[in-house]
Design a protein around this motif. Structure first.
Motif, PDB file in Angstrom:
ATOM      1  N   LEU A 224     -24.860  39.727 -28.235  1.00  0.00           N
ATOM      2  CA  LEU A 224     -26.289  39.437 -28.250  1.00  0.00           C
ATOM      3  C   LEU A 224     -26.742  38.792 -26.948  1.00  0.00           C
ATOM      4  CD1 LEU A 224     -28.786  39.793 -29.898  1.00  0.00           C
ATOM      5  CD2 LEU A 224     -28.368  37.591 -30.999  1.00  0.00           C
ATOM      6  N   LEU A 225     -25.879  38.019 -26.312  1.00  0.00           N
ATOM      7  CA  LEU A 225     -26.227  37.454 -25.005  1.00  0.00           C
ATOM      8  C   LEU A 225     -26.460  38.586 -24.006  1.00  0.00           C
ATOM      9  CD1 LEU A 225     -26.497  34.729 -23.411  1.00  0.00           C
ATOM     10  CD2 LEU A 225     -24.151  35.115 -22.645  1.00  0.00           C
ATOM     11  N   ARG A 226     -25.597  39.610 -24.025  1.00  0.00           N
ATOM     12  CA  ARG A 226     -25.800  40.750 -23.121  1.00  0.00           C
ATOM     13  C   ARG A 226     -27.070  41.518 -23.477  1.00  0.00           C
ATOM     14  NH1 ARG A 226     -20.673  42.101 -24.615  1.00  0.00           N
ATOM     15  NH2 ARG A 226     -21.358  44.184 -25.257  1.00  0.00           N
ATOM     16  N   VAL A 227     -27.337  41.659 -24.768  1.00  0.00           N
ATOM     17  CA  VAL A 227     -28.544  42.369 -25.197  1.00  0.00           C
ATOM     18  C   VAL A 227     -29.795  41.641 -24.717  1.00  0.00           C
ATOM     19  CG1 VAL A 227     -29.922  43.024 -27.214  1.00  0.00           C
ATOM     20  CG2 VAL A 227     -27.476  43.490 -27.183  1.00  0.00           C
ATOM     21  N   ILE A 228     -29.830  40.323 -24.908  1.00  0.00           N
ATOM     22  CA  ILE A 228     -30.972  39.533 -24.442  1.00  0.00           C
ATOM     23  C   ILE A 228     -31.086  39.604 -22.925  1.00  0.00           C
ATOM     24  CG2 ILE A 228     -31.860  37.176 -24.230  1.00  0.00           C
ATOM     25  CD1 ILE A 228     -30.625  36.661 -27.023  1.00  0.00           C
ATOM     26  N   ALA A 229     -29.959  39.477 -22.240  1.00  0.00           N
ATOM     27  CA  ALA A 229     -29.966  39.541 -20.778  1.00  0.00           C
ATOM     28  C   ALA A 229     -30.542  40.870 -20.290  1.00  0.00           C
ATOM     29  CB  ALA A 229     -28.548  39.354 -20.247  1.00  0.00           C
ATOM     30  N   LYS A 230     -30.153  41.960 -20.961  1.00  0.00           N
ATOM     31  CA  LYS A 230     -30.609  43.285 -20.537  1.00  0.00           C
ATOM     32  C   LYS A 230     -32.054  43.548 -20.918  1.00  0.00           C
ATOM     33  CE  LYS A 230     -29.547  48.217 -21.002  1.00  0.00           C
ATOM     34  NZ  LYS A 230     -28.626  49.220 -21.604  1.00  0.00           N
ATOM     35  N   ASN A 231     -32.395  43.290 -22.174  1.00  0.00           N
ATOM     36  CA  ASN A 231     -33.720  43.672 -22.669  1.00  0.00           C
ATOM     37  C   ASN A 231     -34.837  42.761 -22.183  1.00  0.00           C
ATOM     38  OD1 ASN A 231     -32.441  45.710 -24.029  1.00  0.00           O
ATOM     39  ND2 ASN A 231     -32.587  44.770 -26.046  1.00  0.00           N
ATOM     40  N   GLU A 232     -34.539  41.478 -22.039  1.00  0.00           N
ATOM     41  CA  GLU A 232     -35.590  40.540 -21.668  1.00  0.00           C
ATOM     42  C   GLU A 232     -35.594  40.190 -20.184  1.00  0.00           C
ATOM     43  OE1 GLU A 232     -36.890  37.598 -24.189  1.00  0.00           O
ATOM     44  OE2 GLU A 232     -36.100  38.474 -26.021  1.00  0.00           O
ATOM     45  N   TYR A 233     -34.425  40.335 -19.536  1.00  0.00           N
ATOM     46  CA  TYR A 233     -34.340  39.888 -18.150  1.00  0.00           C
ATOM     47  C   TYR A 233     -33.756  40.949 -17.206  1.00  0.00           C
ATOM     48  CZ  TYR A 233     -34.874  35.670 -20.885  1.00  0.00           C
ATOM     49  OH  TYR A 233     -35.323  34.742 -21.798  1.00  0.00           O
ATOM     50  N   LYS A 234     -33.518  42.168 -17.729  1.00  0.00           N
ATOM     51  CA  LYS A 234     -33.051  43.297 -16.907  1.00  0.00           C
ATOM     52  C   LYS A 234     -31.712  43.012 -16.228  1.00  0.00           C
ATOM     53  CE  LYS A 234     -36.993  45.014 -18.035  1.00  0.00           C
ATOM     54  NZ  LYS A 234     -37.058  45.929 -19.205  1.00  0.00           N
ATOM     55  N   ILE A 235     -30.842  42.262 -16.896  1.00  0.00           N
ATOM     56  CA  ILE A 235     -29.520  41.932 -16.369  1.00  0.00           C
ATOM     57  C   ILE A 235     -28.494  42.841 -17.034  1.00  0.00           C
ATOM     58  CG2 ILE A 235     -27.765  40.137 -16.146  1.00  0.00           C
ATOM     59  CD1 ILE A 235     -30.116  38.083 -16.449  1.00  0.00           C
ATOM     60  N   GLN A 236     -27.702  43.553 -16.254  1.00  0.00           N
ATOM     61  CA  GLN A 236     -26.692  44.469 -16.778  1.00  0.00           C
ATOM     62  C   GLN A 236     -25.368  43.735 -16.982  1.00  0.00           C
ATOM     63  OE1 GLN A 236     -27.273  47.705 -17.514  1.00  0.00           O
ATOM     64  NE2 GLN A 236     -29.387  47.684 -16.797  1.00  0.00           N
ATOM     65  N   GLY A 237     -24.593  44.190 -17.987  1.00  0.00           N
ATOM     66  CA  GLY A 237     -23.320  43.529 -18.225  1.00  0.00           C
ATOM     67  C   GLY A 237     -22.306  44.401 -18.942  1.00  0.00           C
ATOM     68  N   PHE A 238     -21.104  43.852 -19.117  1.00  0.00           N
ATOM     69  CA  PHE A 238     -20.009  44.549 -19.791  1.00  0.00           C
ATOM     70  C   PHE A 238     -19.111  43.515 -20.438  1.00  0.00           C
ATOM     71  CE2 PHE A 238     -18.872  43.701 -15.425  1.00  0.00           C
ATOM     72  CZ  PHE A 238     -17.578  43.228 -15.488  1.00  0.00           C
ATOM     73  N   TRP A 239     -18.086  43.953 -21.166  1.00  0.00           N
ATOM     74  CA  TRP A 239     -17.233  43.049 -21.933  1.00  0.00           C
ATOM     75  C   TRP A 239     -15.764  43.385 -21.692  1.00  0.00           C
ATOM     76  CZ3 TRP A 239     -19.736  47.288 -23.432  1.00  0.00           C
ATOM     77  CH2 TRP A 239     -19.087  48.212 -24.251  1.00  0.00           C
ATOM     78  N   THR A 240     -14.859  42.625 -22.312  1.00  0.00           N
ATOM     79  CA  THR A 240     -13.431  42.678 -21.981  1.00  0.00           C
ATOM     80  C   THR A 240     -12.811  44.044 -22.235  1.00  0.00           C
ATOM     81  OG1 THR A 240     -13.064  40.306 -22.266  1.00  0.00           O
ATOM     82  CG2 THR A 240     -11.160  41.742 -22.564  1.00  0.00           C
ATOM     83  N   GLN A 241     -13.014  44.634 -23.413  1.00  0.00           N
ATOM     84  CA  GLN A 241     -12.352  45.921 -23.659  1.00  0.00           C
ATOM     85  C   GLN A 241     -12.823  46.987 -22.681  1.00  0.00           C
ATOM     86  OE1 GLN A 241     -12.500  47.796 -27.568  1.00  0.00           O
ATOM     87  NE2 GLN A 241     -10.713  49.041 -27.062  1.00  0.00           N
ATOM     88  N   ALA A 242     -14.109  46.979 -22.339  1.00  0.00           N
ATOM     89  CA  ALA A 242     -14.605  47.948 -21.356  1.00  0.00           C
ATOM     90  C   ALA A 242     -13.893  47.754 -20.019  1.00  0.00           C
ATOM     91  CB  ALA A 242     -16.110  47.803 -21.183  1.00  0.00           C
ATOM     92  N   PHE A 243     -13.699  46.505 -19.616  1.00  0.00           N
ATOM     93  CA  PHE A 243     -12.972  46.208 -18.377  1.00  0.00           C
ATOM     94  C   PHE A 243     -11.546  46.744 -18.436  1.00  0.00           C
ATOM     95  CE2 PHE A 243     -10.053  42.842 -16.619  1.00  0.00           C
ATOM     96  CZ  PHE A 243     -10.053  43.313 -15.314  1.00  0.00           C
ATOM     97  N   LEU A 244     -10.849  46.480 -19.551  1.00  0.00           N
ATOM     98  CA  LEU A 244      -9.469  46.961 -19.688  1.00  0.00           C
ATOM     99  C   LEU A 244      -9.418  48.488 -19.750  1.00  0.00           C
ATOM    100  CD1 LEU A 244      -8.036  44.340 -22.214  1.00  0.00           C
ATOM    101  CD2 LEU A 244      -7.724  44.422 -19.728  1.00  0.00           C
ATOM    102  N   MET A 245     -10.409  49.100 -20.376  1.00  0.00           N
ATOM    103  CA  MET A 245     -10.483  50.566 -20.384  1.00  0.00           C
ATOM    104  C   MET A 245     -10.585  51.118 -18.965  1.00  0.00           C
ATOM    105  SD  MET A 245     -12.981  51.793 -23.457  1.00  0.00           S
ATOM    106  CE  MET A 245     -12.387  51.939 -25.144  1.00  0.00           C
TER     107      MET A 245
END
Length: 387
Positions: A224-245
């Motif tokens: 939800l922190l990433r969702v808020i960052a993206k939707n309200e503040y246009k900040i892009q992000g990713f998480w641990t499994q995506a990094f390991l992938m």
């Protein structure tokens, strides 16, 4: 609460009047977190505990889980594309406190620093760990966790927590740059920063502020922190499994390391954890080829997927099991039958077997002997009675 993002306003009435919440209120708060109605930071604030303490509850308490991703394929594709842009020198990375703890738990902190180089954190993120260490060292009798007694080895657990936090602080000193907040930021995030500190935690808001600069990404395991960052503040992000992938697909990351890490995340009930046949096989091996933990947890994740994906994964897992030297054929066949029982539960057995055989034939059309052996096992399972 005037500055809280719209997605979180429904939790305002849960704000405790004192420094901490009652057990009943904490249960309600946890339910709302698991329904994706609050961030980890809001959860910690409402429960009256530090982020380090809440993360430990979510990671180690068998009755809790951590919400890190939606589970959609496009979500992963977008994340992998963002990491690729970082690798190309187009982006830099800000990492938050929850993700640092996740990487430490799966022994991947060094992988992150090797890949990203120096990661950026806020002063408040480092302070989270400094404060946690001070608090832990003041609780030698194991009363650090007043969270419903989810761990019975209080003193030993606190000792491990001390070791964890010290290790994290050492890693931060070697591999992170502590960056002051931008003096000027025209984002509405900056304008209501103090309100957001009260609701979401200073360390989480500061991570978003740092990631709001041009050319930065937010590395966060808080969905939800990433969702808020993206939707309200246009900040892009990713998480641990995506990094390991990304490491697995593009950087020749050892498959064994990937499987071990993802099984650990699945055991900790990271929701949503993407599972493939390699992870299923690793879980089966860790379960000593029995229908036990962590295989049972991984199978529950697989069961939550659509039927087509589940049957495709089942076929690939059957092939992986057939290819194993160990254990004995009898133990392999017994486990396969148990796995098919779990995956087909609540479904028509004949229909499930028919669809599975079709996928096996397509998968192994160039290997007729193996194909025949696997189909024979599926037919054996179809005719058997579930225990």
């Amino acid at each position: 609460w005037t500055g809280i993002p719209s997605r979180l306003r429904s939790v305002r009435k849960l704000q405790p009047s004192g420094s901490s919440a009652s057990t009943r209120l904490r249960q309600k708060i946890q339910e709302m977190y698991e329904k994706k109605k609050m961030t980890i930071g809001v959860y910690a604030k409402l429960a009256g505990f530090s982020l380090v303490k809440i993360w430990s509850k979510l990671f180690f308490d068998p009755n809790s889980f951590m919400v890190v991703a939606e589970g959609a394929g496009k979500e992963r594709e977008d994340a992998l594309r963002l990491i690729e842009s970082m690798q190309n020198g187009e982006k830099k990375v800000v990492i938050d406190a929850a993700t640092i703890m996740t990487l430490h738990a799966i022994d991947a902190l060094e992988d992150a620093s090797e890949f990203f180089g120096k990661l950026e954190i806020s002063r408040s993120t480092k302070k989270v760990f400094l404060d946690a260490l001070e608090t832990l060292q003041q609780n030698p009798e194991g009363d650090y966790f007043g969270l419903g007694g989810f761990t019975k080895d209080g003193e030993e657990f606190v000792s491990r927590e001390v070791g964890k936090v010290k290790s994290i602080l050492s890693w931060i000193d070697k591999n992170c740059v502590v960056v002051p907040l931008p003096e000027e930021n025209t984002l509405k995030l900056c304008k209501k920063r103090e309100d957001l500190y009260e609701t979401m935690g200073e360390e989480n808001i500061d991570a978003m502020l740092l990631a709001s600069r041009d050319g930065y990404l937010l590395f966060s395991d808080d969905l939800l922190l990433r969702v808020i960052a993206k939707n309200e503040y246009k900040i892009q992000g990713f998480w641990t499994q995506a990094f390991l992938m990304y490491l697995l697909y593009k950087q020749n990351y050892p498959r064994e390391n990937y499987d071990t890490a993802i099984v650990s995340l699945a055991i900790a009930r990271y929701n949503y954890t993407a599972v493939d046949e390699g992870i299923l096989l690793a879980a089966a091996r860790k379960s000593e080829w029995l229908l036990a933990e962590p295989l049972s947890t991984i199978l529950n994740i697989v069961k939550s997927s659509d039927e087509k994906s589940m049957i495709s994964l089942a076929a690939k897992f059957l092939y992986q099991m057939h290819s194993q030297v160990e254990p004995s054929n009898l133990r392999k066949d017994t486990l396969v039958i148990s796995v098919l029982n779990v995956l087909s539960s609540g479904k028509d057995r004949n229909d499930f077997a028919k669809k599975l055989i079709m996928v096996v034939r397509e998968l192994l059309k160039s290997r007729p002997l193996i194909e025949s052996a696997m189909i024979a096992l599926i037919l054996q399972w179809r005719e058997s009675k579930e225990d």
